[in-house]
Design an enzyme around this catalytic site. Sequence first.
Site, PDB file in Angstrom:
ATOM      1  NE  ARG A 224       6.878  -3.932   7.862  1.00 52.55           N
ATOM      2  CZ  ARG A 224       6.887  -2.883   8.685  1.00 52.55           C
ATOM      3  NH1 ARG A 224       6.431  -3.009   9.911  1.00 52.55           N
ATOM      4  NH2 ARG A 224       7.313  -1.715   8.269  1.00 52.55           N
ATOM      5  CG  HIS A 272       1.689  -2.688   3.085  1.00 47.19           C
ATOM      6  ND1 HIS A 272       2.857  -2.270   3.680  1.00 47.19           N
ATOM      7  CD2 HIS A 272       1.026  -3.391   4.049  1.00 47.19           C
ATOM      8  CE1 HIS A 272       2.900  -2.676   4.944  1.00 47.19           C
ATOM      9  NE2 HIS A 272       1.799  -3.362   5.191  1.00 47.19           N
TER      10      HIS A 272
END
Lengths: 309, 309
Positions: A224, A272
Amino acid sequence: MSIAVIYDNKDPKPWVDALSKHLPVEKIEIYPNIEEYSKVEFVLAWKAKKDDFLKFPNLKAIQSLGASVDHIFSIFEVPENVQVARIVDFRLADDMWEFVLSIILKEMKNISQFRVDQTNKLWRPTKYKHITEISVGILGAGEIGMHVAKKLAAIGFNVSVWSRNRKFEDGIASYCGSEELEIFLSKLDYLVDILPFTKATYHLIDYNFLKKLKKNAFLINVGRGEQVVDEDLIKCLDEGHIKGALLDVFHIEPLPVSHPYWKHPKVQITPHIASITNIESSILQISENFNRMKTGKPLLNLANQKTSF
Amino acid sequence: MSIAVIYDNKDPKPWVDALSKHLPVEKIEIYPNIEEYSKVEFVLAWKAKKDDFLKFPNLKAIQSLGASVDHIFSIFEVPENVQVARIVDFRLADDMWEFVLSIILKEMKNISQFRVDQTNKLWRPTKYKHITEISVGILGAGEIGMHVAKKLAAIGFNVSVWSRNRKFEDGIASYCGSEELEIFLSKLDYLVDILPFTKATYHLIDYNFLKKLKKNAFLINVGRGEQVVDEDLIKCLDEGHIKGALLDVFHIEPLPVSHPYWKHPKVQITPHIASITNIESSILQISENFNRMKTGKPLLNLANQKTSF
């Protein structure tokens, strides 16, 4: 009763279509187009906004549309009678191992350098290391982290993991807790962050942390964005302590155009994509969870605030 | 008696140093600085020039400094009393598998596209395939080719090989001869050329050959440059039949600056580094071969004109 889908910034149609196939008699609505909020008991969510969940007075279950649940717990004080489930998908773990492997190999074999040389018509053979000479450390030894660790070890990498609890797995060195972090970091050529986002991992990767890495280590962040202090990473790259970084996750996504990462010569950005939830391979556990909720059974792949790491 | 080292275009010193350590009493000379050609019985060679070998009237053995021997047989009519040996080094085969894997993964995961997007500050997630969805075909199933094939199959790729003789290896589809070439080529996402250079493989990869590949297949050439008809490959790339090519080997090396490959947007060039003979892991078989020659024994890893493929 109906099902609501909250799917920020992305097209929810493929999910709705797949759900309709598996739960043909149920009403499926796309947030915020909800006819009667009080009728919704089951919410499929990816990156809902603060207060979104509060609008559903009879909520019984939240199904995350990915492996992570921090996007739920970080914005919503989940009541005790609401179950939260995440997706456990072998594909997610396989995606992650394939992606991490491609980045490590590309770096090891100087592929980017050869690309630059080509534009300059330069023929410059360089030596490179072999898989057996490379140490990879995985931050976070949950299901995905351990899968990546085992797969990398199986093809010959020297693999170690760092996690909250000791892991016992043949051929993988296990380090745990803050007292073993320094020795873990000091030996790595590649550090791969696959940690979930929790209070404990927020801004874990700061200047002091990065300085504990061996000089010229390479950082891969597929965990993250919130775990990295961006300015500290840039400082370590500029000081020449860290060789480079591949970042797939960021504090804000899409990464704002003004962010210095975009133009940093030692930073590689991917949008991502290291692992993407696969609808086909995860729709069954979601429809099963809906049926479990209806019959008052515990959901599959339950998550709670203390889960993982 | 002395040993001569012919090492075109490269620095022979590391080889000479390593040999001196293992054969401390032998005289080692670097071609063309040879005191008495008649005293040389053992020649270590990499890309000698036409007629070089003819200068050694008492030559008994030629040790190639790599896995290939075509650089010897193509320029020298080797007399019956001269043994030719090549290096069989597990490192060469491992290098090859690591390199081929890095190229396939980089292509599969669109890493180059993300790099271009980054320079334009573009956030564009794209879908990609998984290892189990990819078909890789290996042209040439000798020791290195089969090693690459087995390793790729072990991590989940669909692997087939094409060779002169049928191969029987679990999990690897074997095609052989010209009659099975078309079906072999028609199913591949990636074609990897690891063939040795022989008369039969010269210009094998021409326009007709490439057109038998599935549309949008990707070519990786880590075999020999002489196997590809350059203009035909460029034509297939320009016509959009072939998606791209990674070329590590060329007709002339270093690749001349005037060659169109350098600037072709669908061609990636690496400077013949897919596998590099490792001095440490191969010096023992070379010194052993020298001792075998001295005592009249057959050399290790003997090669002849008909070897391999």
